[in-house]
Design a protein around this motif. Structure first.
Motif, PDB file in Angstrom:
ATOM      1  N   VAL A 122      43.523  58.674  30.975  1.00 61.22           N
ATOM      2  CA  VAL A 122      43.185  56.994  30.674  1.00 61.22           C
ATOM      3  C   VAL A 122      44.309  56.620  30.414  1.00 61.22           C
ATOM      4  O   VAL A 122      44.185  56.663  28.910  1.00 61.22           O
ATOM      5  CB  VAL A 122      41.876  56.621  30.730  1.00 61.22           C
ATOM      6  CG1 VAL A 122      41.541  55.406  31.027  1.00 61.22           C
ATOM      7  CG2 VAL A 122      40.931  57.545  32.114  1.00 61.22           C
ATOM      8  N   ILE A 140      45.278  53.323  28.060  1.00 60.17           N
ATOM      9  CA  ILE A 140      44.314  52.218  27.096  1.00 60.17           C
ATOM     10  C   ILE A 140      44.930  50.901  27.662  1.00 60.17           C
ATOM     11  O   ILE A 140      44.302  49.944  27.747  1.00 60.17           O
ATOM     12  CB  ILE A 140      44.464  52.870  25.889  1.00 60.17           C
ATOM     13  CG1 ILE A 140      43.645  54.362  25.894  1.00 60.17           C
ATOM     14  CG2 ILE A 140      43.664  51.505  25.183  1.00 60.17           C
ATOM     15  CD1 ILE A 140      42.395  53.810  26.431  1.00 60.17           C
ATOM     16  N   VAL A 160      43.618  49.503  31.148  1.00 59.96           N
ATOM     17  CA  VAL A 160      42.299  49.782  31.258  1.00 59.96           C
ATOM     18  C   VAL A 160      41.811  48.210  29.940  1.00 59.96           C
ATOM     19  O   VAL A 160      41.080  47.737  30.525  1.00 59.96           O
ATOM     20  CB  VAL A 160      41.710  50.074  30.842  1.00 59.96           C
ATOM     21  CG1 VAL A 160      40.458  50.701  30.295  1.00 59.96           C
ATOM     22  CG2 VAL A 160      41.897  51.708  31.451  1.00 59.96           C
ATOM     23  N   ILE A 161      42.589  47.749  28.878  1.00 56.16           N
ATOM     24  CA  ILE A 161      42.226  46.649  28.092  1.00 56.16           C
ATOM     25  C   ILE A 161      42.408  45.399  29.236  1.00 56.16           C
ATOM     26  O   ILE A 161      41.579  44.058  29.558  1.00 56.16           O
ATOM     27  CB  ILE A 161      43.370  46.429  27.074  1.00 56.16           C
ATOM     28  CG1 ILE A 161      42.251  47.764  26.543  1.00 56.16           C
ATOM     29  CG2 ILE A 161      43.026  45.309  25.993  1.00 56.16           C
ATOM     30  CD1 ILE A 161      43.225  47.597  24.416  1.00 56.16           C
ATOM     31  N   ILE A 165      32.882  48.048  30.967  1.00 59.04           N
ATOM     32  CA  ILE A 165      34.865  49.492  30.655  1.00 59.04           C
ATOM     33  C   ILE A 165      34.776  49.349  28.431  1.00 59.04           C
ATOM     34  O   ILE A 165      35.147  50.075  28.881  1.00 59.04           O
ATOM     35  CB  ILE A 165      35.837  48.258  30.751  1.00 59.04           C
ATOM     36  CG1 ILE A 165      35.425  48.861  32.895  1.00 59.04           C
ATOM     37  CG2 ILE A 165      37.657  49.044  30.524  1.00 59.04           C
ATOM     38  CD1 ILE A 165      36.765  47.675  33.193  1.00 59.04           C
ATOM     39  N   MET A 166      34.305  47.552  28.694  1.00 56.78           N
ATOM     40  CA  MET A 166      34.508  47.836  26.959  1.00 56.78           C
ATOM     41  C   MET A 166      34.029  48.890  26.449  1.00 56.78           C
ATOM     42  O   MET A 166      34.304  49.608  25.058  1.00 56.78           O
ATOM     43  CB  MET A 166      34.031  46.293  26.740  1.00 56.78           C
ATOM     44  CG  MET A 166      34.983  45.567  26.788  1.00 56.78           C
ATOM     45  SD  MET A 166      34.890  43.427  26.514  1.00 56.78           S
ATOM     46  CE  MET A 166      34.700  43.182  25.263  1.00 56.78           C
ATOM     47  N   LEU A 219      35.154  52.706  26.673  1.00 61.23           N
ATOM     48  CA  LEU A 219      36.577  52.420  25.732  1.00 61.23           C
ATOM     49  C   LEU A 219      35.726  52.989  24.012  1.00 61.23           C
ATOM     50  O   LEU A 219      36.498  53.954  23.195  1.00 61.23           O
ATOM     51  CB  LEU A 219      37.681  51.259  25.571  1.00 61.23           C
ATOM     52  CG  LEU A 219      38.221  50.448  26.344  1.00 61.23           C
ATOM     53  CD1 LEU A 219      39.216  49.355  26.522  1.00 61.23           C
ATOM     54  CD2 LEU A 219      39.151  52.199  26.926  1.00 61.23           C
ATOM     55  N   PHE A 232      35.440  56.793  23.940  1.00 59.20           N
ATOM     56  CA  PHE A 232      36.700  57.485  24.272  1.00 59.20           C
ATOM     57  C   PHE A 232      37.137  57.244  22.514  1.00 59.20           C
ATOM     58  O   PHE A 232      37.014  58.250  22.177  1.00 59.20           O
ATOM     59  CB  PHE A 232      37.261  56.306  25.447  1.00 59.20           C
ATOM     60  CG  PHE A 232      37.614  56.362  26.033  1.00 59.20           C
ATOM     61  CD1 PHE A 232      36.367  57.553  26.860  1.00 59.20           C
ATOM     62  CD2 PHE A 232      38.520  56.302  27.717  1.00 59.20           C
ATOM     63  CE1 PHE A 232      36.560  57.496  28.824  1.00 59.20           C
ATOM     64  CE2 PHE A 232      38.466  56.709  28.831  1.00 59.20           C
ATOM     65  CZ  PHE A 232      37.275  57.120  29.566  1.00 59.20           C
ATOM     66  N   TYR A 233      36.662  55.756  21.523  1.00 54.00           N
ATOM     67  CA  TYR A 233      37.332  56.142  20.267  1.00 54.00           C
ATOM     68  C   TYR A 233      36.748  57.238  19.511  1.00 54.00           C
ATOM     69  O   TYR A 233      37.436  57.050  18.519  1.00 54.00           O
ATOM     70  CB  TYR A 233      38.395  54.825  20.620  1.00 54.00           C
ATOM     71  CG  TYR A 233      38.874  54.016  20.802  1.00 54.00           C
ATOM     72  CD1 TYR A 233      40.123  55.027  19.599  1.00 54.00           C
ATOM     73  CD2 TYR A 233      39.425  53.801  21.586  1.00 54.00           C
ATOM     74  CE1 TYR A 233      41.170  54.193  20.273  1.00 54.00           C
ATOM     75  CE2 TYR A 233      41.212  53.351  22.400  1.00 54.00           C
ATOM     76  CZ  TYR A 233      42.165  53.578  21.995  1.00 54.00           C
ATOM     77  OH  TYR A 233      42.932  52.857  22.303  1.00 54.00           O
ATOM     78  N   THR A 287      34.297  61.368  25.963  1.00 61.65           N
ATOM     79  CA  THR A 287      35.369  61.682  26.645  1.00 61.65           C
ATOM     80  C   THR A 287      35.110  62.689  27.895  1.00 61.65           C
ATOM     81  O   THR A 287      35.689  62.585  29.003  1.00 61.65           O
ATOM     82  CB  THR A 287      36.503  61.903  26.219  1.00 61.65           C
ATOM     83  OG1 THR A 287      36.020  63.450  25.598  1.00 61.65           O
ATOM     84  CG2 THR A 287      37.134  61.664  25.067  1.00 61.65           C
ATOM     85  N   LYS A 320      35.846  40.585  23.590  1.00 61.48           N
ATOM     86  CA  LYS A 320      36.971  41.426  24.999  1.00 61.48           C
ATOM     87  C   LYS A 320      38.166  41.064  23.629  1.00 61.48           C
ATOM     88  O   LYS A 320      39.224  41.748  23.575  1.00 61.48           O
ATOM     89  CB  LYS A 320      37.288  40.288  25.738  1.00 61.48           C
ATOM     90  CG  LYS A 320      36.408  40.388  26.988  1.00 61.48           C
ATOM     91  CD  LYS A 320      36.093  39.840  27.973  1.00 61.48           C
ATOM     92  CE  LYS A 320      35.115  40.645  29.204  1.00 61.48           C
ATOM     93  NZ  LYS A 320      34.057  40.089  28.946  1.00 61.48           N
ATOM     94  N   ILE A 327      42.284  47.413  18.888  1.00 65.71           N
ATOM     95  CA  ILE A 327      42.482  48.738  19.880  1.00 65.71           C
ATOM     96  C   ILE A 327      43.981  48.554  19.802  1.00 65.71           C
ATOM     97  O   ILE A 327      44.633  49.906  19.402  1.00 65.71           O
ATOM     98  CB  ILE A 327      42.043  48.927  21.156  1.00 65.71           C
ATOM     99  CG1 ILE A 327      40.410  49.130  21.286  1.00 65.71           C
ATOM    100  CG2 ILE A 327      42.771  49.435  21.339  1.00 65.71           C
ATOM    101  CD1 ILE A 327      40.071  49.678  22.326  1.00 65.71           C
TER     102      ILE A 327
END
Length: 258
Positions: free
Chosen positions: A65, A67, A70-71, A115-116, A119, A122-123, A127, A244, A251
Motif C-alpha cells: 500500500v 502511503i 492513500v493520504i 482509511i485514517m 493507516l 499500519f503504523y 497489517t 485529516k 505521516i
C-alpha cells in the motif's frame, strides 16, 4: 433539550465554509502527491495450514500500500464532500440540516475516517489482512451508528435516545484498543523501535476522534451553543479539517518526506 433549526443566514455561512474547506483539502491533496516519496507498507496474510490449534505459519506478503496516494484519497474525499454539499447537493444538504442530520458527512466519514484508522493501524503493526478487515468493519459500524443517532432524533422530538451513540462508541473503541495493544507491546520490548512520530499520531488522532463523539454528545444534550444543530455542524467541519491535516502531515514528516 430540543435542537434549534438552522437559520437561512447560517446556511449561507456554512456554504462558504464548505467552499473554503474544499480548497484547503484540495491544496493538501496536490501537495502530498507532489512532495511524498514512494514509501509503502505491506499487507500480509497468515492463513491456517493445519487443524485448529496448530501453529500458524509466518505471515506472507500479500500486497503493498503506497502511503502517499492513500493520504491523498482521504483528503480528496473530504474535498469532494464539501464541494458537492456546497453546489450540486446544496438543496439536499440544507434540507437535511433543517431536519437535524447530514447524511453526506456520514457517507464521507465511513470511507475517509476508516482509511485514517487503517493507516494508524499500519503504523502500529496491524497489517494482517484479517485484522485490517476487522478494523474496517468496526469503524464503519461506528460511523453508521452516528448517522442512526441523527435519524432517530429529529427536531421536535419528545424524547432523545442516546443508544446509537453509545453503541457507536463501543464499536469505535475496538480498533483503538488493538492499536494501543500493539503500541504498548512494542514499547515494552528490550529495544524500543517505535518512532516518536507514531506516538504523536496515536495520541493526537485519538483525541480528535474522541472530539467528534463529544461534539455529537453535546449536540444531543443541547449544551450551550450546541443546542443549535448548525453550531455542531461547524464544529464537525473544523474537526474534520484539523484531524485529516494532522494525520496527513505527521505521516508525511515521519515517513514520506523526500
Amino acid at each position: 433539550m430540543e435542537a434549534k433549526t438552522v437559520s437561512d443566514s447560517e446556511m449561507i455561512r456554512l456554504r462558504r465554509w464548505n467552499l473554503s474547506l474544499t480548497l484547503l483539502h484540495a491544496a493538501q491533496v496536490i501537495a502530498v502527491l507532489v512532495l511524498a516519496n514512494g514509501f509503502a507498507i505491506t499487507v500480509t496474510s497468515q492463513f491456517p495450514s493445519g487443524p485448529p490449534g496448530a501453529a500458524s505459519p509466518a505471515p506472507e506478503p500479500l500486497f503493498d500500500v503506497a502511503i502517499g496516494p492513500v493520504i491523498a484519497v482521504f483528503l480528496a474525499l473530504a474535498a469532494l464532500d464539501h464541494l458537492l454539499t456546497a453546489t450540486v447537493f446544496r438543496s439536499r444538504y440544507e434540507k437535511d440540516l433543517r431536519a437535524g442530520m447530514n447524511r453526506f458527512r456520514w457517507i464521507e466519514y465511513s470511507v475517509s475516517a476508516t482509511i485514517m484508522v487503517v493507516l494508524i493501524g499500519f503504523y502500529n503493526g496491524i497489517t494482517g489482512i484479517t485484522a485490517v478487515v476487522l478494523v474496517v468493519g468496526a469503524n464503519v459500524a461506528m460511523i453508521l451508528f452516528g448517522w442512526l443517532q441523527e435519524v432517530m432524533n429529529p427536531p421536535g422530538r419528545a424524547h432523545t435516545t442516546m443508544l446509537p451513540f453509545w453503541f457507536g462508541c463501543i464499536a469505535g473503541a475496538a480498533p483503538w484498543v488493538a492499536i494501543l495493544v500493539n503500541l504498548i507491546g512494542a514499547s515494552g520490548g528490550d529495544a524500543n523501535q517505535v518512532p516518536g512520530f507514531v506516538y504523536g499520531i496515536v495520541v493526537s488522532l485519538f483525541v480528535f476522534f474522541m472530539s467528534f463523539a463529544v461534539n455529537q454528545w453535546l449536540q444531543y444534550r443541547g449544551v450551550g451553543k450546541w443546542a443549535n444543530y448548525g453550531y455542531g455542524e461547524k464544529v464537525y467541519l473544523v474537526l474534520s479539517l484539523v484531524a485529516k491535516s494532522a494525520l496527513a502531515w505527521q505521516i508525511f514528516a515521519g515517513s514520506l518526506a523526500v
